[in-house]
Write a protein that holds these residues in place. Sequence first.
Motif, PDB file in Angstrom:
ATOM      1  N   LEU A  47       5.588  24.156  72.564  1.00  0.00           N
ATOM      2  CA  LEU A  47       5.910  24.265  71.142  1.00  0.00           C
ATOM      3  C   LEU A  47       5.370  25.573  70.575  1.00  0.00           C
ATOM      4  O   LEU A  47       6.076  26.287  69.852  1.00  0.00           O
ATOM      5  N   PHE A  48       4.137  25.915  70.893  1.00  0.00           N
ATOM      6  CA  PHE A  48       3.542  27.156  70.415  1.00  0.00           C
ATOM      7  C   PHE A  48       4.317  28.370  70.917  1.00  0.00           C
ATOM      8  O   PHE A  48       4.622  29.288  70.140  1.00  0.00           O
ATOM      9  N   ILE A  49       4.671  28.382  72.194  1.00  0.00           N
ATOM     10  CA  ILE A  49       5.435  29.497  72.761  1.00  0.00           C
ATOM     11  C   ILE A  49       6.788  29.617  72.079  1.00  0.00           C
ATOM     12  O   ILE A  49       7.241  30.720  71.755  1.00  0.00           O
ATOM     13  N   SER A  50       7.444  28.489  71.830  1.00  0.00           N
ATOM     14  CA  SER A  50       8.764  28.548  71.194  1.00  0.00           C
ATOM     15  C   SER A  50       8.664  28.993  69.738  1.00  0.00           C
ATOM     16  O   SER A  50       9.508  29.755  69.254  1.00  0.00           O
ATOM     17  N   LEU A  51       7.634  28.558  68.995  1.00  0.00           N
ATOM     18  CA  LEU A  51       7.463  28.997  67.610  1.00  0.00           C
ATOM     19  C   LEU A  51       7.130  30.484  67.533  1.00  0.00           C
ATOM     20  O   LEU A  51       7.649  31.206  66.678  1.00  0.00           O
ATOM     21  N   GLY A  53       7.831  32.832  69.812  1.00  0.00           N
ATOM     22  CA  GLY A  53       9.022  33.576  70.203  1.00  0.00           C
ATOM     23  C   GLY A  53      10.090  33.546  69.129  1.00  0.00           C
ATOM     24  O   GLY A  53      10.773  34.554  68.885  1.00  0.00           O
ATOM     25  N   SER A  54      10.242  32.420  68.441  1.00  0.00           N
ATOM     26  CA  SER A  54      11.232  32.321  67.366  1.00  0.00           C
ATOM     27  C   SER A  54      10.885  33.248  66.211  1.00  0.00           C
ATOM     28  O   SER A  54      11.775  33.837  65.586  1.00  0.00           O
ATOM     29  N   GLY A  55       9.598  33.382  65.928  1.00  0.00           N
ATOM     30  CA  GLY A  55       9.182  34.324  64.891  1.00  0.00           C
ATOM     31  C   GLY A  55       9.580  35.746  65.244  1.00  0.00           C
ATOM     32  O   GLY A  55      10.097  36.497  64.399  1.00  0.00           O
ATOM     33  N   PHE A  56       9.373  36.125  66.496  1.00  0.00           N
ATOM     34  CA  PHE A  56       9.761  37.471  66.933  1.00  0.00           C
ATOM     35  C   PHE A  56      11.277  37.648  66.932  1.00  0.00           C
ATOM     36  O   PHE A  56      11.780  38.714  66.578  1.00  0.00           O
ATOM     37  N   ILE A  57      12.008  36.614  67.322  1.00  0.00           N
ATOM     38  CA  ILE A  57      13.476  36.694  67.290  1.00  0.00           C
ATOM     39  C   ILE A  57      13.955  36.927  65.865  1.00  0.00           C
ATOM     40  O   ILE A  57      14.823  37.774  65.620  1.00  0.00           O
ATOM     41  N   CYS A  58      13.385  36.218  64.906  1.00  0.00           N
ATOM     42  CA  CYS A  58      13.786  36.393  63.500  1.00  0.00           C
ATOM     43  C   CYS A  58      13.419  37.783  62.987  1.00  0.00           C
ATOM     44  O   CYS A  58      14.200  38.402  62.244  1.00  0.00           O
ATOM     45  N   CYS A  76      17.232  30.978  68.068  1.00  0.00           N
ATOM     46  CA  CYS A  76      15.902  30.374  68.174  1.00  0.00           C
ATOM     47  C   CYS A  76      15.968  28.959  68.734  1.00  0.00           C
ATOM     48  O   CYS A  76      15.115  28.567  69.539  1.00  0.00           O
ATOM     49  N   LEU A  77      16.954  28.186  68.310  1.00  0.00           N
ATOM     50  CA  LEU A  77      17.094  26.829  68.842  1.00  0.00           C
ATOM     51  C   LEU A  77      17.424  26.850  70.330  1.00  0.00           C
ATOM     52  O   LEU A  77      16.898  26.037  71.104  1.00  0.00           O
ATOM     53  N   GLY A  78      18.285  27.773  70.743  1.00  0.00           N
ATOM     54  CA  GLY A  78      18.583  27.925  72.168  1.00  0.00           C
ATOM     55  C   GLY A  78      17.357  28.363  72.955  1.00  0.00           C
ATOM     56  O   GLY A  78      17.096  27.877  74.060  1.00  0.00           O
ATOM     57  N   TYR A  79      16.603  29.287  72.371  1.00  0.00           N
ATOM     58  CA  TYR A  79      15.369  29.758  73.009  1.00  0.00           C
ATOM     59  C   TYR A  79      14.362  28.613  73.159  1.00  0.00           C
ATOM     60  O   TYR A  79      13.755  28.444  74.220  1.00  0.00           O
ATOM     61  N   ALA A  80      14.206  27.810  72.095  1.00  0.00           N
ATOM     62  CA  ALA A  80      13.272  26.684  72.159  1.00  0.00           C
ATOM     63  C   ALA A  80      13.710  25.662  73.210  1.00  0.00           C
ATOM     64  O   ALA A  80      12.877  25.124  73.951  1.00  0.00           O
ATOM     65  N   ALA A  81      14.996  25.412  73.295  1.00  0.00           N
ATOM     66  CA  ALA A  81      15.498  24.479  74.316  1.00  0.00           C
ATOM     67  C   ALA A  81      15.198  25.008  75.707  1.00  0.00           C
ATOM     68  O   ALA A  81      14.802  24.256  76.609  1.00  0.00           O
ATOM     69  N   ALA A  82      15.380  26.314  75.910  1.00  0.00           N
ATOM     70  CA  ALA A  82      15.096  26.912  77.216  1.00  0.00           C
ATOM     71  C   ALA A  82      13.599  26.849  77.536  1.00  0.00           C
ATOM     72  O   ALA A  82      13.216  26.572  78.676  1.00  0.00           O
ATOM     73  N   VAL A  83      12.759  27.099  76.533  1.00  0.00           N
ATOM     74  CA  VAL A  83      11.315  27.029  76.760  1.00  0.00           C
ATOM     75  C   VAL A  83      10.902  25.619  77.150  1.00  0.00           C
ATOM     76  O   VAL A  83      10.145  25.428  78.107  1.00  0.00           O
ATOM     77  N   PHE A  84      11.408  24.617  76.438  1.00  0.00           N
ATOM     78  CA  PHE A  84      11.015  23.244  76.756  1.00  0.00           C
ATOM     79  C   PHE A  84      11.597  22.781  78.085  1.00  0.00           C
ATOM     80  O   PHE A  84      11.046  21.892  78.720  1.00  0.00           O
TER      81      PHE A  84
END
Length: 87
Positions: A47-51, A53-58, A76-84
């Motif tokens: 969760l931390f890695i996805s949040l 990374g999502s901040g940097f993507i934005c 970001c949602l695709g990135y979070a799905a890939a991270v999890f």
Amino acid sequence: MAWSLPVALFFMTIAGLLILFTLLAIRFPETPRLGVLRIETTRGDRLFISLLGSGFICLIWLFFFGGPLWWALAICLGYAAAVFRWV
């Protein structure tokens, strides 16, 4: 920072995620998993890695495209799905 409805929704979403992941950890304890980064991660770590990374993507989206962040949110949602899935 201007306290507006989008800001409140953002912080409520983060708080909700933390509560959800705490309840998941209590109900379904887990062991760390070794992913493609070759580090042991738990749900909270992913969760931390996805949040983060999502901040940097934005930020990158705003730098290059500006404007609304709807497409950045989709990325970001695709990135979070890939991270999890794989981290």
